[in-house]
Design a protein around this motif. Sequence first.
Motif, mmCIF file in Angstrom:
data_model
loop_
_atom_site.group_PDB
_atom_site.id
_atom_site.type_symbol
_atom_site.label_atom_id
_atom_site.label_comp_id
_atom_site.label_asym_id
_atom_site.label_seq_id
_atom_site.Cartn_x
_atom_site.Cartn_y
_atom_site.Cartn_z
ATOM 1 N N TYR A 67 -12.420 8.223 22.370
ATOM 2 C CA TYR A 67 -10.986 8.434 22.236
ATOM 3 C C TYR A 67 -10.568 8.323 20.777
ATOM 4 C CZ TYR A 67 -11.638 6.997 27.088
ATOM 5 O OH TYR A 67 -12.103 6.877 28.365
ATOM 6 N N ALA A 68 -9.719 9.259 20.330
ATOM 7 C CA ALA A 68 -9.278 9.225 18.935
ATOM 8 C C ALA A 68 -7.830 9.703 18.823
ATOM 9 C CB ALA A 68 -10.180 10.098 18.069
ATOM 10 N N PHE A 69 -7.108 9.087 17.890
ATOM 11 C CA PHE A 69 -5.784 9.570 17.511
ATOM 12 C C PHE A 69 -5.984 10.555 16.370
ATOM 13 C CE2 PHE A 69 -2.229 9.118 14.472
ATOM 14 C CZ PHE A 69 -1.218 9.649 15.256
ATOM 15 N N ASN A 70 -5.371 11.725 16.493
ATOM 16 C CA ASN A 70 -5.555 12.778 15.494
ATOM 17 C C ASN A 70 -4.241 13.087 14.792
ATOM 18 O OD1 ASN A 70 -5.116 15.996 15.185
ATOM 19 N ND2 ASN A 70 -7.165 15.432 14.504
ATOM 20 N N THR A 71 -4.308 13.184 13.473
ATOM 21 C CA THR A 71 -3.164 13.620 12.687
ATOM 22 C C THR A 71 -3.685 14.349 11.453
ATOM 23 O OG1 THR A 71 -1.060 12.927 11.693
ATOM 24 C CG2 THR A 71 -2.970 11.487 11.333
ATOM 25 N N LEU A 113 0.499 15.108 15.832
ATOM 26 C CA LEU A 113 0.360 13.750 16.370
ATOM 27 C C LEU A 113 -0.224 13.900 17.765
ATOM 28 C CD1 LEU A 113 3.877 12.478 15.265
ATOM 29 C CD2 LEU A 113 1.715 11.904 14.156
ATOM 30 N N THR A 114 -1.546 13.818 17.870
ATOM 31 C CA THR A 114 -2.208 14.156 19.127
ATOM 32 C C THR A 114 -3.274 13.135 19.497
ATOM 33 O OG1 THR A 114 -3.912 15.513 18.062
ATOM 34 C CG2 THR A 114 -1.855 16.614 18.685
ATOM 35 N N LEU A 115 -3.727 13.251 20.735
ATOM 36 C CA LEU A 115 -4.823 12.431 21.247
ATOM 37 C C LEU A 115 -6.005 13.348 21.531
ATOM 38 C CD1 LEU A 115 -5.745 9.616 22.325
ATOM 39 C CD2 LEU A 115 -4.930 10.366 24.570
ATOM 40 N N LYS A 116 -7.204 12.941 21.064
ATOM 41 C CA LYS A 116 -8.420 13.714 21.324
ATOM 42 C C LYS A 116 -9.334 12.906 22.235
ATOM 43 C CE LYS A 116 -10.216 16.298 17.998
ATOM 44 N NZ LYS A 116 -10.766 16.724 16.674
ATOM 45 N N GLN A 131 -7.750 18.075 23.443
ATOM 46 C CA GLN A 131 -6.708 17.562 22.553
ATOM 47 C C GLN A 131 -5.331 17.879 23.124
ATOM 48 O OE1 GLN A 131 -7.161 19.034 18.577
ATOM 49 N NE2 GLN A 131 -5.424 17.898 17.750
ATOM 50 N N VAL A 132 -4.476 16.857 23.198
ATOM 51 C CA VAL A 132 -3.107 17.040 23.693
ATOM 52 C C VAL A 132 -2.151 16.231 22.822
ATOM 53 C CG1 VAL A 132 -3.740 17.519 26.090
ATOM 54 C CG2 VAL A 132 -3.416 15.160 25.357
ATOM 55 N N GLY A 133 -0.939 16.717 22.701
ATOM 56 C CA GLY A 133 0.069 15.997 21.920
ATOM 57 C C GLY A 133 1.140 16.930 21.414
#
Length: 230
Positions: A67-71, A113-116, A131-133
């Motif tokens: 799980y990762a926060f993507n920006t 600002l998404t979640l992968k 990926q969603v956000g």
Amino acid sequence: MKKLFLTLAALAVAPAAFAQVEIGLKVSPSISYLRTSSTSATSFQSESSKFSFGGGIFMDYFFGENYAFNTGLFLTGKGGTISYLDRNPLSMSQLPGTRVEQKIAIQYLELPLTLKLFTNEVAPATRIYFQVGGSLAVPVQSRINGEKYYTDPYDNNNQTSASSHVLPVDANLIGAVGAEYQLGKSTKFLAGLSYHHGLVDFDRYFERTRNFSDVSIKNSVFSLDLGLKF
């Protein structure tokens, strides 16, 4: 009580054990089009799409193994060609208007600002991601029919900046799927497809300047995402 405290401490420390930051560069050739709606009097329609080429820098902050926060920060091209029924505002005629096309091109500076979510390896050194956000964006350059200034078709002395036709903020929902391949110890290649669904009606011209009613113009973008992580 001691066991409970140790359990809670372990849960608090667990994300830190996985905390890892991966930074990369991405390029995204894309196809964009404009979603329109209006009353039948002006009958706005989407006519054709627009090819753009964007890219930028991104960061994946892992708070779990998968799980990762993507920006990041990207330059993104959007727009397309629309048409509508136009009528001379000085005319008293009730005849149907003439259908006019307008090509809109906007370049945005975009902050995703998404979640992968990553799978385990589906092949040697290869993982699938979903990926969603969302994203926020501001326009940095706009053109109408290829020009930075738009001339009123009924008043050649009235010119407006193309940027004044566009709301100074955009928001999008993002959905993507792709794959990462481990090239080396810390280098990864990624390829994926993403869809950016514009939520904001960005028109500031037709309703404000031409007094058209209930006009809505929103962005949609399909992108091929190619990148490297270091």
